[in-house]
Design an enzyme around this catalytic site. Structure first.
Site, short mmCIF file in Angstrom:
data_model
loop_
_atom_site.label_atom_id
_atom_site.label_comp_id
_atom_site.label_asym_id
_atom_site.label_seq_id
_atom_site.Cartn_x
_atom_site.Cartn_y
_atom_site.Cartn_z
N HIS A 56 0.94 -1.24 0.15
CA HIS A 56 -0.08 0.07 -0.07
C HIS A 56 0.88 1.32 0.04
O HIS A 56 0.28 2.33 0.19
CB HIS A 56 -0.90 -0.09 1.17
CG HIS A 56 -1.69 -1.13 1.34
ND1 HIS A 56 -2.65 -1.47 0.35
CD2 HIS A 56 -1.99 -2.08 2.21
CE1 HIS A 56 -3.44 -2.73 0.67
NE2 HIS A 56 -2.83 -3.05 1.92
N HIS A 218 -7.37 -4.50 -0.91
CA HIS A 218 -6.79 -5.72 -1.10
C HIS A 218 -7.42 -6.41 -2.23
O HIS A 218 -7.17 -7.61 -2.50
CB HIS A 218 -6.88 -6.46 0.06
CG HIS A 218 -6.19 -5.66 1.29
ND1 HIS A 218 -6.99 -5.33 2.42
CD2 HIS A 218 -5.00 -5.73 1.69
CE1 HIS A 218 -6.10 -4.70 3.29
NE2 HIS A 218 -4.95 -4.94 2.93
#
Length: 330
Positions: A56, A218
């Site tokens: 991320h 995700h």
């Protein structure tokens, strides 16, 4: 899939070695996977610790530095850091004024941060925790009970980090972090799936010519799939989804966040459409941030995060920050 890596097994360690080489203002423990401000612990200051799965970036390690986080703990790709990492980080940055854990609402993160808080308190470290759950797309998902933590994490880390930098006590920093989370809402859209190094290919199937509205960071399922839409149509859908829940009565901070595989040319065009929708809905914009800040590896797509602010929160947002991923006023 072609990836700029050596082998999947060392991708996180290799990235940490790169951070250590490029950012001497940080202390990067590659083996134990903890990223610290080099000047930690800072005398008389509440410390902020966050972390989560890798993939991320720049969240969270890229937000370590004056005005934001004191430490970050990266897990494996899309996998929570373990409690030992978090306790080690808390002990390294605690100046005696306490530590605030900032936790995205994913089951693994919540369990491990809760366990770490208990272990840290056993060692005499005062710990408070704030849960970030800003995503309005779905209530429960593959990895969560309740809303997911996404782009609002940046607002929480920045604004609470500024309060801590200015010497606020733990209770005050925690209260501000909760206020920011309560005032923040996000909605994301995927134009393609992301590919993890371990899998070497897409993590989910998204047919050609379709997009996923409300995707998680995700690759978790969103609200629905539709045929490809224009930037203006996506902005209408995304902003309306946020406003339906937030209903702001004051100016907002706007984050137009890239998922990792979308160029700035497209993100700025999308930002123009987001501003158009907000203007049409009568919502005043205080500040806007555009770029890749809370990403999903190589996913093409974007998210919109709005945070309603008052004068105090806006001053904290504008306060100086000096991190690898966010920097102004220094």
């Amino acid at each position: 899939m072609k990836m700029l890596i050596n082998v999947p097994e060392t991708v996180v360690s290799d990235a940490l070695r790169g951070m250590a080489a490029v950012h001497p203002e940080l202390t990067v423990d590659v083996e134990r996977r903890v990223i610290l401000r080099r000047d930690a612990p800072v005398e008389g200051k509440v410390a902020l610790v966050s972390g989560g799965g890798s993939g991320h970036e720049p969240l969270h390690g890229g937000f370590v530095g004056p005005g934001m986080l004191d430490a970050a703990c990266p897990g494996e790709v899309f996998t929570s850091p373990v409690p030992d990492q978090l306790v080690r980080a808390a002990a390294a940055v605690d100046s005696g004024r306490g530590v605030l854990f900032i936790v995205k609402n994913y089951t693994g993160d919540v369990l491990n941060f809760n366990m770490a808080a208990e272990l840290a308190e056993d060692e005499g470290i005062q710990v408070a925790s704030v849960l970030v759950n800003d995503d309005v797309a779905v209530m429960d998902s593959t990895h969560t009970a309740g809303r997911r933590g996404t782009g609002g994490t940046l607002f929480v880390e920045k604004i609470a980090g500024a309060a801590a930098e200015q010497g606020a006590p733990l209770e005050r920093v925690e209260s501000i972090a909760r206020r920011v989370n309560d005032a923040s809402r996000s909605f994301g859209v995927a134009l393609s799936a992301c590919s993890t190094p371990a899998k070497g290919g897409p993590t989910f199937e998204l047919p050609e010519g379709e997009l996923e509205l409300g995707v998680g960071i995700h690759g978790e399922p969103g609200r629905e799939r539709r045929a490809m839409m224009t930037a203006g149509e996506i902005a209408d859908f995304s902003v309306d989804a946020v406003l339906e829940d937030l209903r702001p009565s004051a100016p907002v901070l706007v984050l137009v966040n890239g998922a990792g595989g979308t160029p700035l040319l497209e993100l700025y065009g999308f930002a123009a459409e987001v501003h158009r929708v907000l203007r049409e809905r009568g919502v005043a914009v205080a500040r806007t941030l555009v770029g890749n800040y809370v990403t999903s590896l190589d996913m093409a797509g974007a998210s919109v995060t709005l945070c309603q602010v008052n004068d105090e929160l806006l001053r904290l947002w504008d306060a100086p920050v000096r991190t690898p991923g966010l920097r102004w006023g220094c």
